[in-house]
Write a protein that holds these residues in place. Structure first.
Motif, short mmCIF file in Angstrom:
data_model
loop_
_atom_site.label_atom_id
_atom_site.label_comp_id
_atom_site.label_asym_id
_atom_site.label_seq_id
_atom_site.Cartn_x
_atom_site.Cartn_y
_atom_site.Cartn_z
N GLU A 137 -1.59 16.32 0.34
CA GLU A 137 -2.16 15.22 -0.47
C GLU A 137 -1.17 14.07 -0.65
N GLY A 138 0.07 14.41 -0.97
CA GLY A 138 1.06 13.36 -1.25
C GLY A 138 1.64 12.80 0.03
N ALA A 139 2.98 12.67 0.06
CA ALA A 139 3.61 12.12 1.25
C ALA A 139 3.39 13.06 2.44
N SER A 140 3.04 12.48 3.58
CA SER A 140 2.82 13.32 4.77
C SER A 140 3.31 12.61 6.02
N ASP A 141 4.18 11.63 5.88
CA ASP A 141 4.69 10.88 7.02
C ASP A 141 3.53 10.34 7.86
N GLY A 142 2.55 9.78 7.18
CA GLY A 142 1.41 9.20 7.88
C GLY A 142 0.64 10.23 8.69
N GLY A 143 0.59 11.47 8.19
CA GLY A 143 -0.16 12.51 8.89
C GLY A 143 0.69 13.30 9.89
N GLY A 502 -4.58 -10.93 14.47
CA GLY A 502 -3.38 -11.49 13.81
C GLY A 502 -3.17 -10.97 12.40
N THR A 503 -3.30 -9.65 12.20
CA THR A 503 -3.13 -9.08 10.86
C THR A 503 -1.68 -9.20 10.39
N LEU A 504 -1.52 -9.67 9.16
CA LEU A 504 -0.17 -9.89 8.61
C LEU A 504 0.33 -8.62 7.92
N ASN A 505 1.58 -8.66 7.49
CA ASN A 505 2.15 -7.53 6.76
C ASN A 505 1.27 -7.14 5.58
N ASN A 506 1.25 -5.84 5.31
CA ASN A 506 0.48 -5.33 4.19
C ASN A 506 1.48 -4.83 3.15
N TYR A 507 1.59 -5.56 2.04
CA TYR A 507 2.61 -5.18 1.06
C TYR A 507 2.06 -4.20 0.01
N GLY A 508 0.79 -3.82 0.16
CA GLY A 508 0.14 -2.94 -0.80
C GLY A 508 0.84 -1.59 -0.93
N TYR A 509 1.55 -1.17 0.11
CA TYR A 509 2.18 0.16 0.09
C TYR A 509 3.18 0.29 -1.05
N MET A 510 3.68 -0.85 -1.53
CA MET A 510 4.72 -0.79 -2.55
C MET A 510 4.19 -0.29 -3.89
N GLN A 511 2.85 -0.31 -4.02
CA GLN A 511 2.24 0.20 -5.26
C GLN A 511 1.96 1.70 -5.17
N ASP A 513 3.29 5.46 -4.77
CA ASP A 513 4.51 6.27 -4.88
C ASP A 513 4.83 7.04 -3.61
N ASN A 514 3.77 7.44 -2.89
CA ASN A 514 3.99 8.24 -1.69
C ASN A 514 4.42 7.40 -0.48
N LYS A 515 4.37 6.09 -0.62
CA LYS A 515 4.67 5.24 0.52
C LYS A 515 5.83 4.29 0.29
N VAL A 516 6.14 4.06 -0.97
CA VAL A 516 7.05 2.97 -1.30
C VAL A 516 8.43 3.10 -0.64
N ARG A 520 7.59 1.28 6.85
CA ARG A 520 6.71 1.25 8.03
C ARG A 520 5.26 1.04 7.59
N TRP A 521 5.00 1.35 6.29
CA TRP A 521 3.62 1.15 5.80
C TRP A 521 3.23 -0.32 5.77
N MET A 522 4.22 -1.22 5.83
CA MET A 522 3.86 -2.65 5.81
C MET A 522 3.12 -3.06 7.09
N HIS A 523 3.26 -2.26 8.13
CA HIS A 523 2.50 -2.59 9.35
C HIS A 523 1.48 -1.50 9.69
N ARG A 524 0.96 -0.85 8.65
CA ARG A 524 -0.13 0.11 8.85
C ARG A 524 -1.30 -0.39 8.00
N PRO A 525 -2.04 -1.35 8.52
CA PRO A 525 -2.98 -2.09 7.66
C PRO A 525 -4.27 -1.34 7.35
N ASN A 526 -4.92 -1.84 6.29
CA ASN A 526 -6.33 -1.51 6.08
C ASN A 526 -7.07 -2.67 6.72
N MET A 527 -7.86 -2.37 7.68
CA MET A 527 -8.50 -3.42 8.46
C MET A 527 -9.32 -4.32 7.54
#
Ligand code: GLC
Length: 658
Positions: A137-143, A502-511, A513-516, A520-527
């Motif tokens: 459920e928590g951190a999983s290194d992106g699966g 042209g998807t830009l950086n996604n800074y949402g990961y910083m919110q 806890d499992n990704k902050v 690398r989460w900055m370039h794993r976007p939600n389309m």
């Protein structure tokens, strides 16, 4: 090869396997087993021959191959036979891939299926869905920390959803690539849990130690993969009161392949996914499969033997299924994952071209192609029946794994040059508007890698923020230029989801806890599907990038010289800003294409006489097969606008259909 020892052993084994296997019609299986058994036996013996249970394990290995063959659906068996006949099928220029996270792209697998038409619109026909197996459920290194290799994570779907997706993709002529994380499991996996609970059988699946003696010896020579978030290579487990080898994150336990039971389990898992309809398996982190004290524990000879054995066994059960080697290691080491001393691939048929990827980013930062040319020249020749996966961005960071000697030959000092690249792409350098961030900074060694989305690294994020139309135009050109390089080089281009708009950086990961702790989460976007809609709005960056790529892909598919038959030749254009190479059609030598790219932001020229009287190239008839137009010429000089590329031919093809 007929070899008495292995063949008599094979006959004995076939008498001993379970009767339900013996009684089936296994004609194709036996033919393939007979053909491969000599090598399988040799490798298995080399790796595990000294063990008392060797024979028992070998019987188990054959049983696994046979059982999975019996279970393999007849339609997949038919595909196997077709691919055996057309064995070069994957070298064709018609393949173009995209990698995506199911949840990031379209919430789940069902969502991905409902968006296949979007991928088709772009021209994608190879779909890499990143890890779908059950993870914590928590951190999983992106699966990439798998806790159950036989089930799909309920957050993205189910086994049924994978089957439906694979069938639906197949109907559209699209292949499915799935991940197999061979090197480690999550600490939540049943094997790890049972090891924790004290079961010796499962403790033997991992590298587990009572005290620091052995770990300390290992640490002397093992580099750190995630020095910031997970320093060191061992983790103390409270419950077991023991140390576990965890090369990646502390919750990813490294599997011990010196235990044949581990190999057989993981082979069984591979075949399980082959039977779910995967056309290609991406074998994660293959360089790490064998650990030896006193080494970096990467690229060990036994890691290659494990992969050869894996390939030979998979060929018996599911010969149509290919392997991709994810080995992000030194340039000379990567090519070895095709298999050394061979003509056809004997390990993985496809490998990530991490060298080319990093070299392209270097050319962009320096506006100079010296190192790119040097690095490509130093690459060992690829085997005939093997191909590269050419990519610009993926879910991982950009590692600057060039060869130091090449950096020196290109006229730079290795440490200073790498530092410059990190500074450049993280916007620390005056001349740069790139918006990346440093990743994996190791203060002990000075190493660093780079995170960031393609568009943000290419300057689009900061250009859009300041509404600077000229800079926006420039970054769109850069994005297209870079893609033109992976579409023409030789190998399968692998796009990364979101880059096509042209998807830009996604800074949402910083919110989260499992990704902050992992940028690398900055370039794993939600389309952003609203953004994707803007591909229909003329003049937007989304439209220019999407349509540019769509056209590039369509044109690529129609150029046989872009198939990968070792048919590329670099040209010294005598201009350091240009990267120029020939692609020849092995079956029609006159169908050559001259690829010319300008990595500089000012126009450059190329003296066409450097080509000599090569082929039948008639300069007056030159056509850019991408735009359908004649390139600009001034006498014998080809004029190449800033960040521009040409795919030149002297024929007059009908490009109106593209
Ligand atoms: C591969 C994956 C990466 C992951 C690592 C450990 O390199 O691409 O995302 O962190 O393996 O599984």
């Amino acid at each position: 090869m007929y070899e008495q020892v292995s063949h008599s052993l094979l006959n004995e084994i076939l008498d001993e396997v379970k009767s339900e296997i013996r009684d089936r019609d296994l004609r194709h299986f036996y033919t393939r087993l007979g053909a491969n058994f000599y090598v399988i036996h040799q490798l298995f013996n080399h790796l595990y021959g000294k063990r008392e249970d060797f024979r028992e394990q070998l019987i188990r290995l054959v049983e696994v191959m046979a059982t999975r063959y019996v279970q393999r659906h007849v339609s997949l068996k038919q595909l196997d036979s077709e691919r055996e006949k057309d064995h070069n099928w994957f070298l064709s220029q018609e393949w173009v891939g995209m990698a995506l996270y199911a949840d990031g792209f379209a919430d789940n697998l069902q969502g991905v299926e409902s968006k296949l038409h979007y991928l088709q619109e772009l021209g994608i026909n190879m779909l890499h869905v990143m890890p779908v197996m059950v993870c914590p459920e928590g951190a999983s290194d992106g699966g990439y920390a798998v806790s159950d290799f036989r089930n799909v994570d309920p957050r993205v779907g189910s086994l049924d959803a994978i089957n439906t997706l694979s069938a639906s993709a197949r109907k559209r002529g699209m292949l499915l690539i799935l991940d197999m994380v061979l090197n480690h499991t999550s600490d939540q996996h049943e094997w790890a849990q049972r090891a924790r609970a004290g079961e010796q059988k499962y403790q033997d699946y991992y590298y587990i130690f009572d005290n620091r003696d052995v770990p300390d010896m290992f640490e002397e020579t093992m580099p750190e993969i995630f020095p910031e978030s997970s320093p060191g290579n061992f983790t103390w487990d409270e419950q077991m009161q023991k140390w576990v080898m965890t090369v990646f994150n502390s919750y990813q336990w490294d599997l011990d392949y010196s235990n044949p039971a581990v190999f057989i389990e993981m082979l069984d898992n591979n075949l399980f996914w082959a039977n779910q309809g995967a056309d290609i398996l991406r074998l994660d982190a293959v360089a790490f499969l064998w650990k030896k004290i006193g080494t970096t524990c990467q690229n060990e000879r036994e890691a290659h033997l494990i992969l050869q054995l894996m390939k030979d066994c998979c060929q018996v059960t599911a010969p149509g299924v290919l392997f991709i080697a994810e080995a992000i290691v030194a340039p000379v080491e990567i090519a070895k994952y095709f298999g050394e001393d061979a003509v056809i691939a004997k390990e993985c048929e496809i490998a990530y071209n991490a060298t080319y990827m990093a070299l392209l980013w270097d050319a962009l930062a320096t506006k100079n192609t010296q190192l790119l040319r040097q690095g490509i020249q130093s690459l060992p020749t690829k085997l005939d029946r093997a191909t590269w996966l050419n990519y610009l961005r993926c879910h991982d960071d950009i590692g600057l794994g060039f060869d130091d000697a090449d950096i020196v030959r290109a006229g730079y000092q290795p440490l200073a040059h790498r530092q410059f690249l990190v500074d450049y792409f993280t916007g620390q350098y005056d001349d740069s508007i790139a918006r990346g961030q440093p990743f994996g900074v190791n203060h002990k060694t000075g190493d660093a890698r780079i995170s960031g989305s393609l568009a943000s690294l290419a300057g689009l994020e900061s250009a859009m923020e300041t509404s600077d139309d000229l800079e926006i135009e420039k970054s769109v050109k850069v994005i297209l230029l870079l893609h033109s390089m992976i579409c023409s080089f030789g190998g399968i281009p692998l796009l990364y989801y979101g880059d096509e708009i042209g998807t830009l950086n996604n800074y949402g990961y910083m919110q989260d806890d499992n990704k902050v702790g992992d940028n690398r989460w900055m370039h794993r976007p939600n389309m952003d599907w609203e953004k994707a809609e803007r591909r229909h709005q003329h003049g937007t960056p989304e439209q220019q990038i999407f349509d540019g790529l769509k056209k590039m892909i369509a044109v690529r598919k129609g150029i046989p010289a872009f198939a990968d038959f070792n048919n590329r030749e670099l040209v010294d254009a005598e201009n350091p800003h240009l990267f120029v190479f020939w692609r020849t059609d092995p079956f029609m030598p006159l169908g050559s294409i001259l690829v010319v790219c300008n990595f500089d932001d000012s126009p450059q020229y190329m003296d066409l006489t450097v080509l000599g009287n090569r082929g039948m190239f008639e300069y007056g008839n030159l056509r850019d097969i991408f735009s359908g137009e004649s390139p600009r010429l001034f006498k014998d000089q080809l004029v190449v606008p800033p960040f521009h590329f040409y795919w030149l031919t002297d024929e007059r093809p009908d490009v109106s259909s593209f």
